[in-house]
Every structure is written in structure tokens, then in C-alpha cells.
Design a protein around this motif. Structure first.
Motif, PDB file in Angstrom:
ATOM      1  N   UNK A 161       0.826  -1.208   0.000  1.00 57.38           N
ATOM      2  CA  UNK A 161       0.000   0.000   0.000  1.00 57.38           C
ATOM      3  C   UNK A 161       0.858   1.255   0.000  1.00 57.38           C
ATOM      4  N   UNK A 162       1.955   1.237   0.730  1.00 57.35           N
ATOM      5  CA  UNK A 162       2.854   2.395   0.750  1.00 57.35           C
ATOM      6  C   UNK A 162       3.447   2.649  -0.624  1.00 57.35           C
ATOM      7  N   UNK A 163       3.857   1.565  -1.304  1.00 60.16           N
ATOM      8  CA  UNK A 163       4.416   1.712  -2.641  1.00 60.16           C
ATOM      9  C   UNK A 163       3.369   2.201  -3.633  1.00 60.16           C
ATOM     10  N   UNK A 164       2.133   1.745  -3.488  1.00 58.53           N
ATOM     11  CA  UNK A 164       1.065   2.230  -4.365  1.00 58.53           C
ATOM     12  C   UNK A 164       0.853   3.726  -4.163  1.00 58.53           C
ATOM     13  N   UNK A 165       0.845   4.172  -2.919  1.00 60.06           N
ATOM     14  CA  UNK A 165       0.666   5.593  -2.620  1.00 60.06           C
ATOM     15  C   UNK A 165       1.843   6.400  -3.138  1.00 60.06           C
ATOM     16  N   UNK A 166       3.049   5.888  -2.950  1.00 58.06           N
ATOM     17  CA  UNK A 166       4.253   6.581  -3.394  1.00 58.06           C
ATOM     18  C   UNK A 166       4.273   6.756  -4.910  1.00 58.06           C
ATOM     19  N   UNK A 198      -6.209  -0.761  -1.356  1.00 50.11           N
ATOM     20  CA  UNK A 198      -6.799   0.561  -1.579  1.00 50.11           C
ATOM     21  C   UNK A 198      -7.235   1.192  -0.260  1.00 50.11           C
ATOM     22  N   UNK A 199      -7.847   0.392   0.611  1.00 50.86           N
ATOM     23  CA  UNK A 199      -8.272   0.913   1.907  1.00 50.86           C
ATOM     24  C   UNK A 199      -7.105   1.352   2.767  1.00 50.86           C
ATOM     25  N   UNK A 200      -6.054   0.553   2.786  1.00 53.42           N
ATOM     26  CA  UNK A 200      -4.865   0.917   3.566  1.00 53.42           C
ATOM     27  C   UNK A 200      -4.173   2.123   2.957  1.00 53.42           C
ATOM     28  N   UNK A 201      -4.137   2.188   1.629  1.00 52.21           N
ATOM     29  CA  UNK A 201      -3.537   3.338   0.954  1.00 52.21           C
ATOM     30  C   UNK A 201      -4.315   4.616   1.288  1.00 52.21           C
ATOM     31  N   UNK A 211      -8.018   0.068   8.254  1.00 51.59           N
ATOM     32  CA  UNK A 211      -8.990  -0.463   7.297  1.00 51.59           C
ATOM     33  C   UNK A 211      -9.455  -1.858   7.698  1.00 51.59           C
ATOM     34  N   UNK A 212      -8.541  -2.727   8.077  1.00 51.86           N
ATOM     35  CA  UNK A 212      -8.949  -4.083   8.458  1.00 51.86           C
ATOM     36  C   UNK A 212      -9.776  -4.061   9.749  1.00 51.86           C
ATOM     37  N   UNK A 213      -9.460  -3.161  10.659  1.00 53.77           N
ATOM     38  CA  UNK A 213     -10.237  -3.038  11.883  1.00 53.77           C
ATOM     39  C   UNK A 213     -11.648  -2.530  11.578  1.00 53.77           C
ATOM     40  N   UNK A 226      -2.973   7.941   3.187  1.00 55.85           N
ATOM     41  CA  UNK A 226      -3.092   9.280   2.618  1.00 55.85           C
ATOM     42  C   UNK A 226      -3.740  10.250   3.616  1.00 55.85           C
ATOM     43  N   UNK A 227      -4.713   9.761   4.392  1.00 58.63           N
ATOM     44  CA  UNK A 227      -5.412  10.632   5.340  1.00 58.63           C
ATOM     45  C   UNK A 227      -4.651  10.839   6.640  1.00 58.63           C
ATOM     46  N   UNK A 228      -4.022   9.768   7.153  1.00 59.43           N
ATOM     47  CA  UNK A 228      -3.447   9.815   8.498  1.00 59.43           C
ATOM     48  C   UNK A 228      -1.928   9.753   8.540  1.00 59.43           C
ATOM     49  N   UNK A 229      -1.295   9.549   7.385  1.00 53.40           N
ATOM     50  CA  UNK A 229       0.156   9.390   7.359  1.00 53.40           C
ATOM     51  C   UNK A 229       0.520   7.921   7.509  1.00 53.40           C
ATOM     52  N   UNK A 230       1.747   7.631   7.198  1.00 51.71           N
ATOM     53  CA  UNK A 230       2.215   6.241   7.247  1.00 51.71           C
ATOM     54  C   UNK A 230       2.600   5.875   8.672  1.00 51.71           C
ATOM     55  N   UNK A 231       1.745   5.078   9.300  1.00 55.34           N
ATOM     56  CA  UNK A 231       2.005   4.627  10.655  1.00 55.34           C
ATOM     57  C   UNK A 231       1.408   3.236  10.820  1.00 55.34           C
ATOM     58  N   UNK A 232       1.799   2.585  11.893  1.00 56.37           N
ATOM     59  CA  UNK A 232       1.272   1.254  12.177  1.00 56.37           C
ATOM     60  C   UNK A 232      -0.233   1.312  12.421  1.00 56.37           C
ATOM     61  N   UNK A 233      -0.681   2.348  13.092  1.00 56.21           N
ATOM     62  CA  UNK A 233      -2.091   2.514  13.377  1.00 56.21           C
ATOM     63  C   UNK A 233      -2.891   2.681  12.091  1.00 56.21           C
ATOM     64  N   UNK A 234      -2.377   3.501  11.169  1.00 51.37           N
ATOM     65  CA  UNK A 234      -3.071   3.719   9.901  1.00 51.37           C
ATOM     66  C   UNK A 234      -3.081   2.453   9.054  1.00 51.37           C
TER      67      UNK A 234
END
Length: 77
Positions: free
Chosen positions: A8-13, A36-39, A55-57, A43-51
Motif C-alpha cells: 500500500x505504501x508503494x502504491x501511494x508513493x 486501496x483501503x490501507x492506501x 482499514x482491516x479493523x 493518505x489521510x493519516x500518514x504512514x504509521x502502524x495505526x493507519x
């Protein structure tokens, strides 16, 4: 889980929503909905473990709510 977050990070990048990449190579092993959900959460919250887990949560909580609603309609008073 870390692999999927990296995808997801690579897709966003790259700005690529149709082609999924893993280690700079196209990677078509999984359907893209969760990526897509994780991406989107990245995008909304920044790249973090929580973000990465948001989506899965949200999908899990939605499933529990849907099953509870359906069980209430089926077995309720």
C-alpha cells in the motif's frame, strides 16, 4: 501484515491504484481492495502502524455490526 502495508505504501508513493507493486515489481497475488483501503488511510493519516491497521479493523467492526443486525432481525422478538 507488514508486506501488505508495504504494498500500500508503494502504491501511494507511485500514485498507482490499478497496478500493485511489491519491491518495485508488479505483484498480482491478492485482490486490491484491502490495499486501496490501507492506501487511503495512509493518505489521510500518514504512514504509521495505526493507519496500516485501520482499514482491516473497520471492516471487522462492520462485519460484527452486520451480523448482529442480521441475527437480531432473524432471531429477535
Amino acid at each position: 501484515e507488514a508486506w501488505y502495508a508495504e504494498v500500500s505504501r508503494e502504491m501511494l508513493e507511485r500514485g498507482s491504484i490499478l497496478t500493485v507493486y511489491w519491491n518495485d515489481s508488479p505483484w498480482f497475488h491478492k485482490p486490491p481492495l484491502s490495499f486501496w483501503g490501507t492506501m487511503a488511510s495512509f493518505a489521510l493519516l500518514g504512514e504509521s502502524e495505526w493507519a496500516a491497521r485501520l482499514f482491516s479493523t473497520a471492516c471487522s467492526l462492520g462485519t460484527v455490526a452486520l451480523v448482529s443486525w442480521f441475527a437480531g432481525r432473524t432471531y429477535g422478538p
